[in-house]
Design an enzyme around this catalytic site. Structure first.
Site, PDB file in Angstrom:
ATOM      1  N   CYS A  11       0.832  -1.214   0.000  1.00  0.00           N
ATOM      2  CA  CYS A  11       0.000   0.000   0.000  1.00  0.00           C
ATOM      3  C   CYS A  11       0.864   1.261   0.000  1.00  0.00           C
ATOM      4  CB  CYS A  11      -0.911  -0.034   1.222  1.00  0.00           C
ATOM      5  SG  CYS A  11      -1.757   1.518   1.556  1.00  0.00           S
ATOM      6  N   CYS A  14       0.760   3.086   3.373  1.00  0.00           N
ATOM      7  CA  CYS A  14       1.512   2.343   4.391  1.00  0.00           C
ATOM      8  C   CYS A  14       3.016   2.545   4.177  1.00  0.00           C
ATOM      9  CB  CYS A  14       1.158   0.857   4.353  1.00  0.00           C
ATOM     10  SG  CYS A  14      -0.452   0.454   5.072  1.00  0.00           S
ATOM     11  N   HIS A  53      -3.516   0.061   8.450  1.00  0.00           N
ATOM     12  CA  HIS A  53      -4.130  -0.012   7.122  1.00  0.00           C
ATOM     13  C   HIS A  53      -5.618  -0.329   7.248  1.00  0.00           C
ATOM     14  CE1 HIS A  53      -4.442  -0.534   2.787  1.00  0.00           C
ATOM     15  NE2 HIS A  53      -5.266  -1.529   3.075  1.00  0.00           N
ATOM     16  N   HIS A 105      -8.175   7.893   4.208  1.00  0.00           N
ATOM     17  CA  HIS A 105      -7.554   9.208   4.340  1.00  0.00           C
ATOM     18  C   HIS A 105      -8.611  10.285   4.305  1.00  0.00           C
ATOM     19  CE1 HIS A 105      -7.501   8.014   0.062  1.00  0.00           C
ATOM     20  NE2 HIS A 105      -7.692   9.300  -0.223  1.00  0.00           N
TER      21      HIS A 105
HETATM   22  P1  AMP Z   1      -8.158   9.966  -3.254  1.00  0.00           P
HETATM   23  O1  AMP Z   1      -8.093  10.218  -4.735  1.00  0.00           O
HETATM   24  O2  AMP Z   1      -9.331  10.565  -2.551  1.00  0.00           O
HETATM   25  O3  AMP Z   1      -7.963   8.495  -2.949  1.00  0.00           O
HETATM   26  O4  AMP Z   1      -6.912  10.743  -2.628  1.00  0.00           O
HETATM   27  C1  AMP Z   1      -5.607  10.287  -2.785  1.00  0.00           C
HETATM   28  C2  AMP Z   1      -4.737  11.501  -2.746  1.00  0.00           C
HETATM   29  O5  AMP Z   1      -3.408  11.072  -2.534  1.00  0.00           O
HETATM   30  C3  AMP Z   1      -4.732  12.339  -4.023  1.00  0.00           C
HETATM   31  O6  AMP Z   1      -5.178  13.656  -3.733  1.00  0.00           O
HETATM   32  C4  AMP Z   1      -3.281  12.304  -4.472  1.00  0.00           C
HETATM   33  O7  AMP Z   1      -2.839  13.526  -5.025  1.00  0.00           O
HETATM   34  C5  AMP Z   1      -2.564  11.979  -3.186  1.00  0.00           C
HETATM   35  N1  AMP Z   1      -1.279  11.324  -3.347  1.00  0.00           N
HETATM   36  C6  AMP Z   1      -0.968  10.260  -4.136  1.00  0.00           C
HETATM   37  N2  AMP Z   1       0.308   9.918  -3.976  1.00  0.00           N
HETATM   38  C7  AMP Z   1       0.839  10.768  -3.058  1.00  0.00           C
HETATM   39  C8  AMP Z   1       2.128  10.935  -2.479  1.00  0.00           C
HETATM   40  N3  AMP Z   1       3.158  10.128  -2.794  1.00  0.00           N
HETATM   41  N4  AMP Z   1       2.312  11.930  -1.577  1.00  0.00           N
HETATM   42  C9  AMP Z   1       1.286  12.750  -1.259  1.00  0.00           C
HETATM   43  N5  AMP Z   1       0.035  12.646  -1.766  1.00  0.00           N
HETATM   44  C10 AMP Z   1      -0.173  11.668  -2.655  1.00  0.00           C
HETATM   45 ZN    ZN Z   2      -2.215   1.143   3.748  1.00  0.00          ZN
END
Ligand code: AMP
Ligand code: ZN
Length: 119
Positions: A11, A14, A53, A105
């Site tokens: 993940c 994670c 997780h 999240h």
């Molecule tokens: P969701 O689309 O609601 O699942 O939100 C996932 C969020 O994670 C998105 O807004 C992405 O821009 C963010 N995201 C993905 N990879 C990373 C990363 N490595 N660091 C910070 N944010 C991330």
């Molecule tokens: Zn996770």
């Protein structure tokens, strides 16, 4: 403490809490981690996640829900410290709602006018 946490080694989030993938930390304690979103949708946009997780809100149960209350305490505290008095908290559940990372999240967005309903 971290040894007893349920983590998914495949993940992305994670891996972030484990320090295997770099992130821009906003806040951390033994239960949760907050970091700036890599693709911000507002002048302030960070995510707050449990270290355990949990795939999404749909995976919250009587056995793991305490961390959700804790995360909202953290959101109240961190936004206060950042001087944010208006902000939006969002959690997407499932693909149709826009969830792209299957680890629970909460998005915290602030610093611009927001529309309702969300698209
Ligand atoms: P969701 O689309 O609601 O699942 O939100 C996932 C969020 O994670 C998105 O807004 C992405 O821009 C963010 N995201 C993905 N990879 C990373 C990363 N490595 N660091 C910070 N944010 C991330
Ligand atoms: Zn996770």
């Amino acid at each position: 403490m971290s040894d007893v946490l349920n983590r998914d080694p495949g993940c992305l989030f994670c891996k972030i809490t484990a320090g295997e993938i770099p992130s821009s930390k906003v806040y951390e304690d033994e239960l949760c981690y907050a970091f700036y979103d890599i693709d911000p949708q507002a002048p302030t946009h960070f995510l707050v996640i449990p270290k355990e997780h949990i795939p999404s809100v749909a995976g919250v149960t009587a056995g793991n829900s305490a961390v959700v209350g804790h995360i909202f305490e953290v959101i109240a505290q961190v936004t206060r410290e950042l001087g944010l008095d208006s902000y939006r908290v969002v959690s997407n559940i499932g693909e149709q709602a826009g969830q792209s990372v299957p680890h629970l999240h909460f998005h915290v967005l602030a610093g611009r006018d927001m529309t309702w309903p969300p698209g």
